[in-house]
Design an enzyme around this catalytic site. Structure first.
Site, PDB file in Angstrom:
ATOM      1  N   THR A   1       0.821  -1.210   0.000  1.00  0.00           N
ATOM      2  CA  THR A   1       0.000   0.000   0.000  1.00  0.00           C
ATOM      3  C   THR A   1       0.861   1.269   0.000  1.00  0.00           C
ATOM      4  OG1 THR A   1      -1.626  -1.203   1.311  1.00  0.00           O
ATOM      5  CG2 THR A   1      -1.818   1.189   1.274  1.00  0.00           C
ATOM      6  N   GLU A   2       0.615   2.134  -0.988  1.00  0.00           N
ATOM      7  CA  GLU A   2       1.293   3.435  -1.071  1.00  0.00           C
ATOM      8  C   GLU A   2       2.823   3.293  -1.054  1.00  0.00           C
ATOM      9  OE1 GLU A   2      -0.543   5.991  -1.674  1.00  0.00           O
ATOM     10  OE2 GLU A   2      -2.539   5.486  -0.895  1.00  0.00           O
ATOM     11  N   LEU A   3       3.296   2.139  -1.536  1.00  0.00           N
ATOM     12  CA  LEU A   3       4.733   1.817  -1.557  1.00  0.00           C
ATOM     13  C   LEU A   3       5.380   1.914  -0.174  1.00  0.00           C
ATOM     14  CD1 LEU A   3       6.378   3.107  -4.869  1.00  0.00           C
ATOM     15  CD2 LEU A   3       5.313   0.922  -4.367  1.00  0.00           C
TER      16      LEU A   3
END
Lengths: 422, 419
Positions: free
Chosen positions: B149-151
């Site tokens: 998620t979101e890197l």
């Protein structure tokens, strides 16, 4: 910019702290102080001689001849902002008409003194606060020919509700707006009213939001309120005149819904007004009397103590040109819920906002703050920080640039040569 | 010689409706706003499908047909897939068509696009497995590369992902983790054996995702030949240019009239004009290049904001309160045999819910920058916490029911002979 380039301003007011009945006086004090410290040469005109200690500017009293009168009598003179007493005549024998007459005749008497004041006090701008001073300012402009700025702190529609507008006052306001070279309103909310209800072109109206002076509230909570709180009760606060404009009825309706979910809540109403009895009756008819505290009109020190005790402040105003009170609450670290129908909602973001009629939304928000301690703390901490940025200096800077634009470019001074009669 | 490696993120959260205190215990539907506004999930899916997913997928499919060496990868969250199935099945079909070309790789992520990697390792594993199954069911493939998620990335996350058998993981090529190193190489997460790290080339990625239509930018307007030149200038200076971005860049963040689709259409041909360039999927990059070094990322890094940390989701007390509440509930919910309750709880873990409560920019008055369907971070918090209270009630009910059933089972049935 050197001070000599700044305009000299002849400012017409109606009331001034500590002799004020409402926000107009507070705003005049804050503005005049910030303008003076911004380098403006300011002469502040008031209709009656009262003892004022405001060392930052020169005061002129339109009725210099009258003797100083007692505090209580002075308070009565400035009743223009108490809706229930606008038409009530003051029956004071032995005082000149300028003091003893009806509000309207006092407004006229003020105007009759204005030309002499304009002649005797050098100025490059005239600035007038609300309709009570417009006739005086227009009279002054006729004498000196200097640009006129009228400042709208409230319109007749805000004071009386849409159905109850006083035609005479409306006419005075309209004349002021027409004669003015520029109009200043305390919010976009008020600007829209000036444009839509008075037919004034929007370009003529500039929004200058009010500010507030940040003074830390070091008051100590009153013993009785402290005990309530120690027993696990929460306190939700209403501060303001108990009149239609302030929406006290919506506050009571909201309280009823909050109590369904947070029964250990007390609701405090500070203020007085023509709807007070009606509100007390409404509260008791709903069986909420043991959850409401009506504490009447409170002045600074007493109010500071109540702010300290409050867990939440609610301003459900139906129409609020600006609304200084929530900023006071924020200074005291109280989370605030304000109506979207208020000017102050344009300048603060660390606040909860609802439409004044949306009882469910207001109740939902209040319950949420009462229930989640961290939510209340967040609003308290960041609200206190934010309110520091809402300073009168901002308003003063904005006014100074308006003055300069009016002084530098006098109207009709330059007529292009190619415009010729056919 | 550099590989150009595209990864597009596809995600749509299930936004919580204006859920009030009066709804608690009365109505347990949280995601069904039908106002047509920014909280109406179905309306948003339909809008973004038409503006972005369908036209962008068509463009990419055409690109693959014109340039059989053009390759890309996607990560599609489970919550997005579910909504496509329900509201816009044609979007699923268009992704299937892309995957079927063999030029498109699908990546793994948490089904609910959650922050479980930070809050609960068990929940993290559960959601990754769920997502892997969903991808297999819909597209018939099993991902071998993971993107969080979101890197969001750290040493710990790399280890968890390695343990689950992935050969690679994606992260932001943030300056503070790279220092003097370049994002154009493959790295190895510290203390791991079988997993490699791909880093986003944030400058080139953001040129497309954020600056494409920015008229104040010195390189405006961005054209495909110009961008291809920038890519080629990395020849000899790196193995891979990792262009990672939200898929919604195409048509939703950058509207069609900015020319973004034309840019996308011409980019492969322009990049392939230089014979040293080629396209590769994340798996191919990982297989082709050795790790150039080890990266030690002790603190979480993400691709969000200039801070590139977790502050967009876990920056203030409201967000922390909401996250603590949802994960505390989870410790009990997960032991309850109530699939609907578990599903709702899972959907409430989506990172966007917490992003909407972010107050980082709120006080600056620059509310326009603030991308949220709610009027304020406070509205987001209030609705979410009311839902938490309803979830708590449902949990208590379910627990009682379960105890009741257990006690019923414990009771010995009476036998006729014993009477």
């Amino acid at each position: 910019m050197s001070n000599s380039n700044l305009p000299s301003v002849l400012m017409f007011g109606w009331e001034f702290p500590p002799f004020n009945s409402g926000g107009l006086g507070v705003a005049c004090e804050g503005l005049s102080k910030a303008l003076s410290s911004g380098g403006v040469d300011l002469t502040f005109v008031l209709p009656f001689k009262i003892p004022i200690s405001a060392p930052w500017c020169k005061f002129v009293f339109a009725n210099e001849s009258s003797e100083l009168i007692s505090d209580i009598e002075v308070m009565n003179l400035f009743s223009g902002y108490q809706s229930h007493s606008i038409y009530s005549e003051l029956k004071k024998s032995g005082l000149p008409e300028a003091i003893s007459g009806s509000l309207m005749s006092r407004v006229k008497a003020y105007a009759m003194k204005a030309p002499a004041i304009a002649k005797n006090n050098k100025h490059s701008i005239i600035h007038a606060h609300d309709w009570l001073t417009y006739p005086a300012a227009i009279a002054a402009k006729k004498v000196s020919g200097k640009p006129l700025v009228v400042h709208v702190h409230a319109t007749e529609f805000d004071r009386s509700g849409s159905d109850n507008v006083n035609k005479n006052i409306y006419d005075i306001e309209l004349e002021g707006f027409r004669q003015a070279d520029a109009i200043v309103t305390v919010s976009d909310w008020t600007k829209k009213k000036v444009v839509s209800k008075y037919g004034i072109p929007a370009e003529k109206v500039k929004v200058v939001h009010n500010g507030i002076e940040f003074n830390n509230n070091a008051a100590i909570v009153e013993h009785n309120l402290d005990r309530l709180k120690k027993d696990g009760n929460k306190i939700v606060l209403f501060v303001g005149r108990i009149t239609l404009q302030k929406g006290p009825d919506y506050f009571v309706d909201m309280a009823e819904k909050v109590l369904l979910h947070e029964p250990k809540t007390f609701f405090i109403i500070s203020g007085s007004g023509d709807m007070e009895t009606e509100m007390i009756r409404r509260v008791s008819s709903r069986g909420l009397s043991n959850r409401f505290i009506f504490c009447g009109f409170l002045r600074n020190a007493e109010l500071a103590k109540v702010y300290k005790a409050a867990d939440m402040f609610v301003m459900p105003s139906v129409s609020e040109p600006f609304g200084l009170v929530p900023l006071e609450a924020m200074i005291s670290g109280v989370p605030v819920l304000i109506s979207k129908e208020s000017g102050v909602s344009e300048v603060i973001s660390t606040a909860l906002k609802s439409h004044f009629w949306d009882i469910d939304d207001m109740a939902d928000k209040v319950v949420s703050v009462l229930r989640h301690k961290k939510f209340g703390n967040h609003l308290s901490t960041y609200g206190k920080e934010e309110v520091k940025t809402i300073h009168w200096h901002k308003a003063a800077q904005s006014l100074i640039s308006l003055y300069n634009s009016l002084v530098v470019e006098p109207k009709y001074a330059f007529i292009p040569i190619y415009i010729r009669a056919a | 010689m550099p590989s150009v490696c595209f990864y597009f993120q596809v995600h749509q959260p299930l936004r919580v409706r204006k859920y009030r205190i009066f709804d608690v215990g009365q109505d347990s539907s949280y995601f069904n706003d039908t106002s047509g506004t920014s909280l109406d999930n179905q309306a948003i899916i339909n809008k973004v499908a038409n503006k972005c997913y369908l036209p962008a997928n068509a463009t990419l499919l055409e690109n693959i047909k014109n340039n059989p060496d053009f390759k890309i990868s996607f990560s599609i969250s489970g919550v997005a897939l579910e909504q496509f199935e329900k509201y816009a099945p044609e979007v699923i079909d268009s992704f299937k068509a892309l995957v079927d070309t063999g030029n498109v790789e699908l990546l793994s992520e948490t089904y609910y696009h959650s922050l479980a990697s930070v809050y609960s390792p068990e929940e993290f594993v559960r959601q990754v497995v769920l997502h892997r199954k969903k991808i297999k069911d819909l597209f018939g493939v099993t991902p071998s590369v993971f993107r969080n998620t979101e890197l969001i990335y750290s040493n710990e996350i790399a280890k968890m992902v390695e343990k689950m058998g992935y050969k690679g993981i994606l992260a932001e090529g943030a300056d503070h983790i790279l220092e003097w190193r370049s994002p154009a190489f493959v790295y190895k997460p510290i203390n791991t054996e079988n997993i490699k790290l791909l880093l986003k080339h944030y400058r080139l990625s953001d040129d497309i995702a954020f600056r494409f239509s920015c008229r104040d930018w010195k390189d405006y307007p961005l054209t495909a030949p110009k961008f291809a030149n920038w890519v080629s200038s990395h020849n000899g200076g790196g193995d891979t240019i990792n262009l990672f971005m939200d898929y919604e860049t195409f048509g939703e963040h950058q509207w069609e009239d900015t020319g973004i689709f034309e840019f996308l259409r011409h980019l492969p041909t322009e990049i392939l004009k230089n014979p040293d360039n080629h396209f590769a999927t994340p798996s191919e990059v990982l297989d082709r290049y050795e790790a150039k070094g080890e990266l030690d990322v002790h603190n979480y890094v993400s691709w969000a904001d200039t801070e590139r940390d977790l502050s967009a989701w876990i920056g203030n007390d409201l967000q922390k309160e909401a996250l603590d509440t949802v994960y505390a509930l989870g410790q009990e919910i997960i032991h309850i045999d109530d699939p609907e309750l578990i599903e709702d709880w899972s959907k409430l873990q989506t990172s966007d819910h917490f992003y909407y409560m972010c107050t980082k920019w709120w006080n600056d008055g620059d509310v326009h920058k603030y991308f949220s369907p709610y009027e304020s971070p406070y509205e987001a918090f209030i609705a979410y916490m009311n839902v938490m209270q309803d979830l708590r009630l449902r949990l208590t009910d379910a627990q009682k029911k379960q105890e009741h059933n257990v006690s019923l089972n414990k009771m010995k049935p009476l036998r006729f002979s014993e009477v």
